[in-house]
Every structure is written in C-alpha cells, then in structure tokens.
Design a protein around this motif. Structure first.
Motif, mmCIF file in Angstrom:
data_model
loop_
_atom_site.group_PDB
_atom_site.id
_atom_site.type_symbol
_atom_site.label_atom_id
_atom_site.label_comp_id
_atom_site.label_asym_id
_atom_site.label_seq_id
_atom_site.Cartn_x
_atom_site.Cartn_y
_atom_site.Cartn_z
ATOM 1 N N UNK A 52 6.767 16.697 -2.564
ATOM 2 C CA UNK A 52 6.673 15.632 -1.568
ATOM 3 C C UNK A 52 6.219 14.363 -2.276
ATOM 4 N N UNK A 53 6.569 13.280 -1.722
ATOM 5 C CA UNK A 53 6.331 12.017 -2.420
ATOM 6 C C UNK A 53 5.777 10.980 -1.456
ATOM 7 N N UNK A 54 5.206 10.005 -2.059
ATOM 8 C CA UNK A 54 4.832 8.808 -1.320
ATOM 9 C C UNK A 54 5.255 7.614 -2.166
ATOM 10 N N UNK A 55 5.486 6.521 -1.543
ATOM 11 C CA UNK A 55 6.046 5.381 -2.275
ATOM 12 C C UNK A 55 5.369 4.095 -1.837
ATOM 13 N N UNK A 71 4.006 2.800 -11.215
ATOM 14 C CA UNK A 71 5.092 3.565 -10.622
ATOM 15 C C UNK A 71 5.230 3.233 -9.151
ATOM 16 N N UNK A 72 6.470 3.258 -8.696
ATOM 17 C CA UNK A 72 6.743 3.000 -7.286
ATOM 18 C C UNK A 72 6.641 4.271 -6.461
ATOM 19 N N UNK A 73 6.655 5.420 -7.109
ATOM 20 C CA UNK A 73 6.662 6.693 -6.383
ATOM 21 C C UNK A 73 5.711 7.674 -7.065
ATOM 22 N N UNK A 74 4.990 8.425 -6.272
ATOM 23 C CA UNK A 74 4.162 9.525 -6.757
ATOM 24 C C UNK A 74 4.652 10.818 -6.111
ATOM 25 N N UNK A 75 4.638 11.914 -6.865
ATOM 26 C CA UNK A 75 5.101 13.206 -6.365
ATOM 27 C C UNK A 75 4.035 14.272 -6.584
ATOM 28 N N UNK A 79 0.838 -1.189 0.000
ATOM 29 C CA UNK A 79 0.000 0.000 0.000
ATOM 30 C C UNK A 79 0.882 1.252 0.000
ATOM 31 N N UNK A 80 0.295 2.364 -0.456
ATOM 32 C CA UNK A 80 1.036 3.622 -0.502
ATOM 33 C C UNK A 80 1.423 4.047 0.904
ATOM 34 N N UNK A 81 2.621 4.594 1.042
ATOM 35 C CA UNK A 81 3.054 5.173 2.318
ATOM 36 C C UNK A 81 2.435 6.557 2.483
ATOM 37 N N UNK A 82 2.485 7.143 3.687
ATOM 38 C CA UNK A 82 2.021 8.539 3.836
ATOM 39 C C UNK A 82 2.910 9.479 3.019
ATOM 40 N N UNK A 83 2.367 10.658 2.720
ATOM 41 C CA UNK A 83 3.155 11.644 1.982
ATOM 42 C C UNK A 83 4.343 12.083 2.826
ATOM 43 N N UNK A 84 5.484 12.206 2.191
ATOM 44 C CA UNK A 84 6.695 12.626 2.892
ATOM 45 C C UNK A 84 6.652 14.124 3.160
ATOM 46 N N UNK A 85 7.524 14.625 4.066
ATOM 47 C CA UNK A 85 7.628 16.088 4.233
ATOM 48 C C UNK A 85 8.091 16.725 2.937
ATOM 49 N N UNK A 86 7.826 17.983 2.801
ATOM 50 C CA UNK A 86 8.217 18.707 1.592
ATOM 51 C C UNK A 86 9.737 18.667 1.448
ATOM 52 N N UNK A 87 10.200 18.462 0.214
ATOM 53 C CA UNK A 87 11.635 18.329 -0.028
ATOM 54 C C UNK A 87 12.386 19.633 0.239
ATOM 55 N N UNK A 88 11.703 20.756 0.175
ATOM 56 C CA UNK A 88 12.344 22.046 0.422
ATOM 57 C C UNK A 88 11.706 22.654 1.668
ATOM 58 N N UNK A 89 12.476 22.699 2.734
ATOM 59 C CA UNK A 89 11.971 23.320 3.956
ATOM 60 C C UNK A 89 12.321 24.791 4.008
ATOM 61 N N UNK A 90 13.231 25.245 3.125
ATOM 62 C CA UNK A 90 13.636 26.651 3.117
ATOM 63 C C UNK A 90 12.502 27.506 2.582
ATOM 64 N N UNK A 91 12.391 28.640 3.147
ATOM 65 C CA UNK A 91 11.343 29.551 2.734
ATOM 66 C C UNK A 91 11.574 30.026 1.310
ATOM 67 N N UNK A 92 10.517 30.408 0.638
ATOM 68 C CA UNK A 92 10.633 30.973 -0.691
ATOM 69 C C UNK A 92 10.954 29.980 -1.769
ATOM 70 N N UNK A 93 10.902 28.711 -1.454
ATOM 71 C CA UNK A 93 11.239 27.696 -2.456
ATOM 72 C C UNK A 93 10.041 26.790 -2.675
ATOM 73 N N UNK A 94 9.998 26.230 -3.856
ATOM 74 C CA UNK A 94 8.958 25.242 -4.174
ATOM 75 C C UNK A 94 9.631 23.882 -4.282
ATOM 76 N N UNK A 95 9.103 22.960 -3.593
ATOM 77 C CA UNK A 95 9.654 21.610 -3.613
ATOM 78 C C UNK A 95 8.595 20.593 -3.986
#
Length: 1317
Positions: A235-238, A258-262, A217-233
């Motif tokens: 998140x994925x689940x696998x 697919x093994x991963x969704x973003x 089954x799909x895992x929970x969504x991961x934290x956003x890849x960019x924690x720095x402000x002003x950036x767009x990142x």
C-alpha cells in the motif's frame, strides 16, 4: 488545568485557521470580564463570582491560544524565518487591530496543503509593492491589482502577507484597523480608523515558497494492492509536487525526496477454490446468414492455485436468421448508386446517415466515407452541407466508419443504430498540421562513465509517432521509428561527445529539433577553472591605474559554463537546473584615487554551483502600424493558450517558458479593428527582459459584394501601383458554417501587406519560415501577404469561402526561377510556420480583361485560416555578424548584450525585381556576449543582387550606426578593405544629414571561399553558422553603439546590466534583486551659462551592515533646456532605498548630489523637503554646494522631483525613468530636457575666477584637504559632528593615517542611524 488541557487542540486550530475565532473570543471575554468587575459593589458577591470565573477562564484560554497562534506561524515559516519573529505577520482577518486575528476567510485552509519544510529553503518574501495612496476611502493594495501591474512577481499561492507603512511601522504600532489576506491583499478604510485619523500609506509583501516548488502533505495510505487472499501486496501514500506558479508546458516539477512511500500488506489466507454459476449465453457471432457460435463463462473463486477442476468456457453453435436478399458470403457494404438508379439488392430498408464537419463545426464537403474493418469500398461522399447517406448497409453492433479528405487527418466514429433501420454517424476532421517542436533537447555536460538522457517532443495533426535521433548529423542505429522522443545513453565514452538532434515525422511532414551539445569530460577533469577570467571595469576619472593613465581595473568573472552533473542527477525529461560555473568567493580591494582610496570587490575564486535560473521575459508595446494607437486590452496567445492581455497603453510582458527556441505569440484585437498579428519574438535565453515594438495592420474597410455573383478583389493596388494580383470569388463561393451557400450581401475585407513598401515590413506576421521535407526550418521570400474577413451584411456572422482563385501578375516576378517555384501558403498561428496550400501555375486559355498581362493561378479554400502568402523558397542564404557597444570606443569588454538587431532583406537591384526599395524578408536576433548572427539572402555572382537594412534597439532606444560619410573609416566600421568596398556600407544619413543615424545598408555579397580577405566575416555562408557565432572579436563585424555623452557609472560590486547572470548576492550590490530592478533618478536644475557635470554618491544610510559604505557613483552631464536660456537640467541616478539582497531589513541610501563648478544650492522642492522632514532621520545639508538626503522608501513622483521605475530589465527601467525625468511627468516620455518642470533641487552656478579650482575639482584632486577646508568654513561647532558624507566624494579613507580624520562611526554608537536619539 482545564485551560492547559485544551491548548493542544487550540494550537491545531491556530495552525489551520489562524485562531481568528479564538482571538475574537479573547477580546469578548476580556471586555465582559472588565464589565463584570466594574459593576457596583452591592451586587451579590456569589453571583458575581459565578459569572466572572468562567469569563476569566475563557480569557486565559484565549490568551494561551494567541500564544499558540504565534508558535504555529513560526512553525509554518520554518527555521530560517524563526529568527525574524520580531516582524509579525498579518493573517487573513476581519476588521480589527493589526496583529490580532479576526474571522478567517476562505483561502486560509489552503495552508493545509503546504509542507514548506520540503521546499528546499522554506519560503521567501517578495519585494514590497505600493500601488495605491491613501486617497478616496482608504489605502487598497489588492493582490489582483498588484498582479495586473507586476504580472508573475507574486506567486499564484502566497501563504502570508505583511504590511508596513512608508514610515516602516506595523499597523498595530499606529493603532490602525486593517484587513489583510494572502489570497486577496490588503486594505485600510478611513471610516474604520479612530476619530481624527486616516489610513497611513502602506506597502505590502507576500510570502512564497522558495523556488516556487514544494511538497503537499502526505495522503492517507491506500488500500492494499492485493485484495486476493493468500497474496502479499503493498500500500502506498503519495504527495504532490506543487508550484506556486503555473508550470510551463512540458516542464516537470521536481521536489527533493520521493513522491510515493510504500509498505507491505497482506489480505490473509485463501479459502478452498470453487466455481461460480455459469453466466448467460453471449450473442451469436453472426447476425444473419451462415451459422455462428456463442459462448458462456464461469470463474473460479479464488483464482489462485490450486485451480478448480473443469473448464471455464463453453461454446455451442447458433443459427441466425437468413439475410434478406443477401446470399451467404456477400459483403454487407454496398457502394452508393448514381442518382435515379435502383437501390442495391442488400439490406433493403437500412440507411446510414451522417455528417462530416471540421473541428470548429463547419461543414466539410467532399469527404470520402468508408466502413472500417472491411474491404476499402467507398460508401459515400459528403455534400456541400457536409451530409452523406449510404443505403443497403447492415453494420455490426460495433462497426465504425471513417472519413478522409485531402488536407485533413482521417476521422473515425461509431455507427449508432436505433432499431428502425436508420443508423447515424457524425465525424469531425482536424486539419492536417505539419509537426513543430515544443520540446528541444538541452545541452548536457557529463563525465565519462555517467549516463545522460536527451528528450524532444513535437506536436501537430496527427501527432507525430516516429522519432529519429542523430549524432553529429548521422542517424543513430537502433533509433529509427521510435515512438518516444527519448534518447538514453549509458556509460558515456569520450567519442560520444558532440551534437545531438531529433527529427519527428507524421503523414503531414517532418520537423527537426535544435541541436544540443554533449560534452564528455575525462574522470577528474575540471570544467570550471578556479582562476577567474579577466573582466575590466572603468574606474572614475580621478583613479589612474598605471603609467599610461588607464582607468580600467580587472575585477574578474566566472564564465557561466555548465558543470557535469552528479551520479544522483535525474534522467527524466523535465527541466534540469544542473550545475554551472559561478562566483565562489569575492575580495574587497582598495584602489588609490587622487589622495583617497576607492573600495572595489573583485572575483577571487570560481567554482561549480547551482545554475542561476533568471526569468526570461519579453516586454514591449503593441500599436497600430498606421496611427500608433495602442492595442488596449488585446488578447495574447502562446501557441493555442491564452496567457494574458495588453495594458491600457498597449504594453505587455510575456514570461518565456523554459526550453523555448521560437517564441510564437499571437495578438488579437477584441474589437476586430486590427488584423491578428502572429510574431516570432526574439528573447535572451540567458535571462532578463528584451523590449519589442509590435505593429498591427488595420483591417481594410470592407466592400459590399453580391454573394450570388462572381467578384474580384485586387491585391496591392494602393499608392497608384499596379496590383500584385487579385482574388477571384465565383458565384456561390460564400458559405455559412453549416455549408449552406450564402447569396446575400457580403462585407468583404481583404488586407494586403505589400512588400513593395518597406514601411510594411514591421507589420508583417511571423518570420517567413517553413519546414521542408527534411524537417529543417528554411526561409521564404514573399511577394505579398493578405488577410481575409468575410461576413454577412446584416448579421455580421462570419462566412467561409469555397474554392476561390488567386491570380498573381507574372510581371511582378522578374526572376525566372521564382515563376516556377511560386506557391500559396497559409500561416499556422500556433507554430508560426507557413504551410503549403497550393501551387501557382501559369493560366491557360484566353485572358478576360487585361490581355497584355499573364497570371499565375492557384486555388484556395478559406476556412479556419485567414492569413495567406505568395512566397517562394530561397536557398541563397548567408549570415551577417553584428555587435553592439556601449560607446564609440568599441572596446571588446564593453559590448552590449540584449540588443535586438533587425535585418530587412531589400529587393535586388534592377535586372532583378523592378523596385529596388521592396523587401522580401525580415529577421531579428538578440546580441549575446559575442554579438549576433542574422540570416540574410545573399548572392555570389553579383555583390549588389541582395541588400540588407539593419537596425538595433536596446529597451526601446535606437542605437547609432557607424558613420559612412564624409569619409569611410574601416577601423570604425569594423570591416577591412577591400571587402568593405564590396559590401557598399552606407549609413542611413549618407546622403541626407537630416535623416536618423540609426541604420545602415550593405550589399550582402556572399564571401568567396578562395579569397582570404572574405573569409573573416562579417558575411558567412549559411553552413558556417557555428563559425559566425564563435568568431573572435578581432574578426570583421558590423557595429552599433550607444550614444552616452559624459555619463559614467561605477558599482563597488561589479555587475553587467546586459547579463543578469553576472549578478552577485552582496550587501553592497547596487541592484539587490536580480529578478526585479528598481531605477531611481533625481532631477537637478542648474542655472548657469553652460552645461555641468553632476555626481551622485551613494552610501549605506540606515542598514547596520552597510552604513557608511559605498554602493557606487553616478556621473551625468546636464542638458540645456532650449526654452529657458541659461538653465540646464540633469537626471542623475541614485540607489533606491529599500530591502537589500537578503530581504530582511530596508536601507535608506544616503544620497549626495554634487554639481561640478562653482555652484550654490538655491532651492529644494517643497514637497520633497516636507517628505524628508516627516521621515527622519535627516541627512546633513550644511554645505550649500551640495544636497544630501536619505533615499525615500516610497516611489515618489514628478511632484517631488524623484522618478522611480521598476522593471525586470535594468536598462529598460532606466530608459523609462530618464524619459519621465526629461519630461518632468510621472507618465510621459521625452528626449528634450524641460528643466523647469518636476525638479527636486536647484543650483546656481557661476564661472569661477581664473586659476581657482571648483569644489568638484578640489574633491577630485585632494578630497581630504577639501573636506578639511569645508569643516573650517562650517565653524568649530561642526568639528564635533561627523563630516557630511555628501562631501566624501572619492568614497574612501584618505591616504594619510586615519587618526588625523574622525570618521562618522567614531562619532555615534554603532547600529543607530544619525538623527535618531
């Protein structure tokens, strides 16, 4: 509404835990409700209502939850299985009625990990297993026991279990209490059943994910890849691609999708940038002496633009304390001084101590120790205990040292200081191991313009880091020194077709992969022709096909050639199932056979589809070479990984990992009575099982030696022969693992494999091959192997041996070139290849004892490896072409596949080494559709310089070679004159008729390229392997054949038992499952003056899709019992009852046994008769000249006269079953018929009057008239019944109109087996 509101969470509980607890509450609530309702009426009515109402509500909730449980199970099984809701599953439960749920056990939560909707076709059921009978305290079908007997036929993670009695009823229908768990198995206990009843005999099956691969089954969504402000990142689940089996080494699991969704994410806008506080100053760059620098840092928060003003780093000078007695610029490492000298004028009082050991922890003397990162100055050498000391060393805080020793990969370790002036370092060195391939490139088919990727991988110590790729033997530009074993070719062109191989190298050596063929097709070019290739099958004797009387019919076949992959095909290095040419459509034909018709299915159309991926197995038995004692519960290793144990009788089954080229297997005796055996086992890459007998040498009885004195152990002195050499152990040579010299009593066992005795060839280890400097695997010629075992006399602890001397008698080597090339070798148990240990050179100086003998001397250390060899490389090599046939007719379309052909290179004739019966090498190969090519030593100057002894076995059965006396027939041997005379072909019984006929010997005369008679086989030069493998059947070859006198098999759906890939999924297939073959035989006793032919006719009995339709025929001639005079016995195969290919419903085959001649049935086995009567419906047995039954679903034994064996190889299953049938036991094996033991049915046969046909002959010549006569004999009452199928011998409708004959289907309603109301 309250119960309905609680249904949704209850349904979720049902899916995860089986609603076991809820169902238990249901039973409790219903019981309590009945008890309340049954109380006397004088109870206060309001109080009763108050108590009953909650119970009733709880009972309704529980009943709804039980309904949710059924729905949840259907959801888990998926849509393809929802139609089978009439077959409920039994989940993991505590004691309770089957079909109801009890307390959930651990393991059911594993269902949460499954997402069977992603498993391609969902899930599939295994075959049925029945390993226990309801004796003792009940019936136990343990999953662990099933795996012990059947290996990997059950996946590692079954998700459901189903149990049925042998009467095909669910436990609930029998009212029995059972326990069922997909993780543990099934059990039924007598003490838990209702009074007066006992557990039925159950068999079970398990539900496994289809293709063994599925998504979690799909895992929970991961934290956003960019924690720095002003950036767009993002998140994925696998999810993970899971397998219900242990994946093979280096094989990628592949799932659809697919093994991963973003998805995109953002951390919001940034605040204004600011500096953090300065950090502390770092350490000075120098510890003593000249001045250095130190640094401190700060960081800008946030780090994105705009940047903070100013610098992020500050540097300042620092002045360390002066080095004691060390002028500026002097090196910090001081070489060690000789004993008694003054300490160096360096860092006085500083000492480095350490140890150098092997990977197993054994002391390693003589290792050289250096300081890494500085000048190559030797610090120290390790002593006998592996210890070293270096004085005056001032290491930096991150200093490392390295150790080097010949034969070992360098090791690196950090220096650890404790502030007291003493530093320590401990190093472990791994033995240098030459590279060996663990992943070979695979053949590919592509269309022009497509892409392809080849992959290879090698292992060794150190691991190879350089890979080179070659196309048709030419190094590809730009691929030198690749660190990855991948070759990607984009936009393929036709000229890129050909063979590709890779070479991996390290400092220890090189290794080449097997070549892979790349086929590049033009756009639109078809690699699989729709028209099938010709393939002939033999029809029954009553079915002539043409004027010449030929009984062969063309049923067609589709070659299993690869098809080009699509554009979406992955380019990774995992297993690529790909597409292959296969059967797309079959047609049913009617063949005229002596007044009747015979049904036959033929291939009508071929096409590309998913490649069949049958399991590749090696089975066999491991025994001691001297006594035949089985290796009970011995350990089995593939490479360095333990994969299982041998059975009580020494049997084993190994599943060959995908992409394997050399199956290197090591067998270890846990009791240390036998020498470890390392075998390179042959296998059939196309699938199925190959049987192999493995012999292990018994360890020689140890002799007691004094470790403080010099000792010599002779090599090969048995049988009154002169020793080949001796092992000389000087005083103090024995060492404990710590490196301490052991001078006490040593028990030394040295087991020598003497090639002067041909009988030792089967017990020798490996296949006598090594990898040369170019990485090519080439053969060795052995002069003897020896295994050593040294142990302390009192404790039995294992000992090493320091430098010892191996002395070989030069008089045993008569070939001058071998004296110069003789070397010492040790066996790598993981790769199965021999690796060089040293060179044997003529001894110098005087000789101690035997002045008349000259020795070759070499030095050796005995540490991890304990098996050694005295060998020379031999470059005079050829290939010998051998084919195997099903009979003496040697028809090209009756070749046998899966036959293990073994070749032993015999010692040359006098003028070369002295004993002409000695052997020098052995090889094995498995026959394919075009035979097998076996490597052998050969000579061009003298035809008789090298000889070869060749044998062949199929499933443990020895095949027979073509006779050479009293007259040699070139047409039968398969080789034309005059080359046959040059080869000197002789069968093993050439001079002594009492010897076995299962081997032949030839002179391996290398073909003369200028002689046209010698350029057509059967011997090919070593560089002509491809010509040997692709040689047509008309070319010269040597032959074996199977002795099958008066035996015939016919299948309506053709299947070649030696080629598992020829199986076709059809309801009328004799074998319903290509992964598992169940062979069934019935034993018939015939009392009469001669031997008789017996036929079994097999038609559908209870399955609605096959009832009344023919599966196949089997003919077998009875064999005389030497102990019973006028009695013979026949072991006749019949189609087992059980599931058909769709695994949805069982069929009890209607089996009819008809002996030839004037025979009358006189007796039926009492146990078999009672069993059939207890398992209706009964087959008609109105005619005394035959016997009919509906095949039992249980694997009955010899007490019933029925013999059943299940195996992954159909021929091996048959051989074992026939052996048991001949012996009349359920676990024995005999080739001598015992007609009075284990018999199912008895006939009395008499000689018929002259001119009168037997029933057997009448059925062959005019079956319709014979059946009409039988009906008249049975009386008018029998005319209203269906004709006994047992008599419908020719298996079809008569040639006259069908209206003149009443068929069984017209006598009863469709879908209802005869005998049921």
């Amino acid at each position: 509404m309250a119960p309905l509101a609680g249904l949704a969470p209850l349904a979720r509980v049902a899916q995860l835990a089986g609603l076991a607890q809820t169902a238990k509450l249901a039973r409790m609530a219903q019981t309590a409700l009945l008890a309340q309702m049954a109380r006397p009426a004088q109870s206060a009515r309001p109080a009763r209502v108050a108590r009953v109402a909650p119970l009733a509500q709880m009972a309704r909730v529980a009943r709804l939850a039980q309904l949710a449980q059924v729905l949840a199970l259907l959801a888990v099984l998926g849509a393809p299985h929802a139609a089978r809701a009439a077959e409920p599953l039994e989940n993991d439960s505590e004691p309770g009625k089957a079909g109801t749920a009890g307390k959930p056990r651990k393991g059911t939560a594993e269902l949460e990990e499954l997402d069977l909707g992603t498993a391609g076709k969902g899930a599939a059921w295994t075959s049925w297993f029945n390993i226990d009978h309801p004796g003792g305290d009940g019936d136990h079908e343990s999953l662990a026991a099933i795996r012990f007997y059947y290996g990997d036929r059950v996946c590692a993670r079954p998700v459901a279990i189903e149990a049925r009695s042998t009467g095909w009823q669910l436990p609930a229908a029998l009212g029995q209490v059972v326990h069922a768990s997909p993780g543990r198995g099934f059990r039924c206990l007598h003490r838990e059943q209702p009074a007066g009843t006992a557990c039925a005999n159950y068999h079970v099956r398990f539900l496994c994910p289809w293709d063994d691969v599925y998504w979690s089954h799909w895992s929970p969504w991961s934290p956003c890849s960019r924690s720095a402000c002003g950036t767009r990142g993002s998140q994925s689940r696998s999810r993970r691609c899971r397998s219900s089996r242990s994946p093979a080494p280096l094989r990628e699991l592949r799932c659809r999708g697919k093994a991963t969704e973003r998805r995109p994410c953002s951390a919001g806008p940034c605040p204004e940038p600011t500096w953090t506080e300065w950090g502390s100053w770092g350490p000075c760059s120098r510890s003593c002496g000249r001045s250095g620098t130190r640094v401190r840092r700060r960081s800008c928060r946030p780090s994105k633009s705009p940047r903070c003003p100013g610098r992020a780093t500050e540097v300042q000078k620092c002045r360390p304390s002066p080095c004691p007695g060390n002028p500026p610029g002097a090196p910090s490492a001081v070489p060690p001084q000789p004993a008694g000298s003054e300490p160096p004028a360096g860092c006085a009082g500083h000492t480095l101590r350490g140890t150098v050991v092997t990977e197993a922890g054994m002391a390693l003397p003589g290792a050289r120790v250096y300081l890494e990162g500085g000048p190559p100055v030797l610090l120290a050498r390790s002593d006998a205990q592996g210890r070293f000391t270096a004085s005056g060393l001032c290491p930096g805080p991150a200093a490392n040292i390295s150790a080097h020793r010949d034969g070992f990969a360098p090791g690196l370790a950090p220096i650890v200081t404790n502030g007291s002036g003493v530093a320590e370092a401990h190093l472990r060195l791994r033995r240098l191991e030459k590279p060996y391939m663990v992943l070979h490139p695979a053949a590919r088919v592509r269309e022009a313009g497509q892409d392809v990727t080849f992959c290879c991988k090698a292992s060794g110590t150190p691991a190879p880091q350089k890979y080179y790729w070659y196309h048709n033997g030419t190094l590809l530009e730009g691929t030198a020194e690749r660190s990855s074993g991948r070759l990607a070719l984009r936009g393929l062109a036709p000229e890129q077709a050909g063979t590709y191989h890779c070479k991996a190298s390290s400092e220890a050596g090189a290794i080449r992969s097997a070549p892979a063929q790349l086929t590049v097709l033009a756009q639109g070019q078809q690699s699989c022709r729709a028209e099938p290739e010709p393939s002939l099958v033999e029809l029954p004797s009553e079915c002539p096909q043409d004027a010449s009387g030929s009984r062969y019919y063309n049923v067609g076949r589709c070659p299993a050639s690869p098809c080009p992959g699509g554009p979406e095909e992955p380019l990774g290095c995992g297993g690529e199932p790909g597409l292959c040419c296969g059967v797309r459509r079959m047609e049913l034909r009617q063949v005229q056979c002596a007044g009747s018709v015979l049904p036959l299915k033929v291939v009508a159309e071929c096409g590309c589809g998913p490649c069949a991926q049958p399991r590749v197995l090696v089975q066999g038995r491991v025994t001691a070479a001297d006594t035949g004692e089985p290796l009970r519960f011995g350990h089995i290793f593939l490479g360095g990984k333990k994969v299982g144990f041998t059975g009580y009788q020494g049997s084993f089954t190994i599943e060959v990992p995908p992409d394997t080229q050399r199956l290197v297997t090591r067998f270890v005796d846990g009791q240390q009575r036998l020498v470890d055996a390392v075998k390179v086992l042959p296998f059939d890459r196309r699938g199925g099982a190959v049987y192999q007998e493995v012999k292990m040498l018994r360890k020689k009885e140890p002799v007691e030696l004094d470790g403080g004195r010099s000792n010599a152990i002779p090599l090969g002195e048995a049988g009154g022969r002169e020793p080949v050499g001796e092992l000389v152990l000087p005083a103090g040579a024995f060492l404990r693992p710590s490196g301490e010299v052991f001078n006490g009593t040593v028990k030394a066992s040295v087991t020598f494999v003497d090639p002067r005795d041909v009988g030792t060839a089967s017990a020798a280890s490996s296949d006598l091959s090594f990898a040369n400097a170019e990485g090519e695997i080439v053969p060795l010629r052995t002069y003897g192997m020896f295994a050593v075992d040294f142990r302390e006399g009192d404790s039995g602890a294992e000992l090493q041996a320091g430098p010892v001397q191996v002395r070989m008698d030069a008089g045993q080597v008569w070939m001058a070139e071998h004296l110069r090339k003789m070397k010492l070798w040790s066996l790598n148990p993981e790769s199965g290849l021999w690796e060089e240990e040293g060179v044997l050179r003529p001894a110098g100086g005087g000789r101690r004892k035997r002045e008349e003998r000259t020795f070759l001397v070499g030095n050796l250390e005995i540490r991890e490896r304990r098996l050694f060899n005295l060998d020379v490389p031999e470059d005079r090599r050829c290939f010998v072409k051998v084919r195997a046939y099903s009979n003496e007719k040697f028809n090209p379309y009756e070749q046998l596949e899966g036959v293990v052909v073994s070749l032993i290179n015999l010692e040359p004739q006098p003028g070369f080494p002295s004993n002409p019966r000695a052997w020098g090498r052995f090889d094995s190969a498995v026959t394919g559709p075009n035979g097998a090519c076996l490597p052998a030593f050969c000579d061009a100057r003298r035809p008789d310089a090298y000889a070869a002894l060749v044998t062949a076995t199929l499933g443990g059965e020895e095949l027979e070679a073509v006779a050479s006396s009293p007259k040699l027939n070139p047409n039968a041997v398969g080789v034309a004159q005059p080359y046959l005379g040059k080869l000197g072909y002789r069968r093993s019984d050439h001079e002594d008729a009492a010897l076995k006929k299962t081997a032949f010997q030839i002179n391996v005369a290398k073909p003369d390229p200028n002689n046209v008679d010698e350029n057509n086989g059967p011997v090919y030069s070593y560089r002509s392997l491809r010509e040997c493998e692709e040689a047509p059947v008309s070319a010269n070859h040597l032959r074996f054949y199977r002795v099958e006198v008066d035996k015939y098999e016919y299948n309506v759906v053709p299947f070649k038992e030696s080629d598992v890939t020829s199986w076709t999924g059809d309801y009328l297939a004799w074998w319903p499952n290509p992964q598992e073959f169940r062979a069934c035989f019935i034993k018939v006793r015939l009392e009469g003056p001669r031997e008789y032919m017996v036929r079994s006719r097999n038609v559908g009995g209870s399955h609605p899709r096959t009832r009344g339709q023919l599966y196949g025929l089997r003919d077998s001639r009875s064999v005389r019992d030497p102990q019973l005079g006028d009695a013979s016995g026949a072991c006749v195969e019949f189609k087992c009852g059980g599931m058909l290919f769709d695994q949805s419903l069982a069929d009890r085959t209607l089996v009819s046994i008809v002996p030839q001649g004037s025979c009358r049935r006189t007796a039926i086995n009492g146990l078999l008769r009672d069993y059939l009567s207890r398992h209706p419906p009964l087959a008609d047995n109105n005619h005394t000249a035959a016997f009919s039954m509906l095949a039992p679903l249980d694997p009955l034994g010899h007490n019933y006269g029925i013999y059943t064996v299940t195996d992954q190889n159909p021929r091996l299953a048959k051989e074992i079953a026939i052996g048991r049938c001949f012996a009349g036991t359920s676990d024995g094996f005999s080739r001598e018929m015992r007609a009075g033991e284990g018999t199912a049915v008895t006939f009395e046969c008499q000689e018929r009057p002259a001119g009168r046909e037997s029933l057997f002959q009448r059925l062959l010549s005019a079956p319709a008239e014979a059946l009409a006569d039988i009906r008249r004999e049975m009386g008018s009452s029998e005319l209203r019944r269906a004709p006994p199928e047992v008599m419908d011998f020719a298996s079809g409708a008569p040639s006259r109109p069908a209206a003149t004959r009443r068929t069984p289907s017209s006598q009863r309603r469709p879908g209802r087996p005869r005998g049921q109301p």
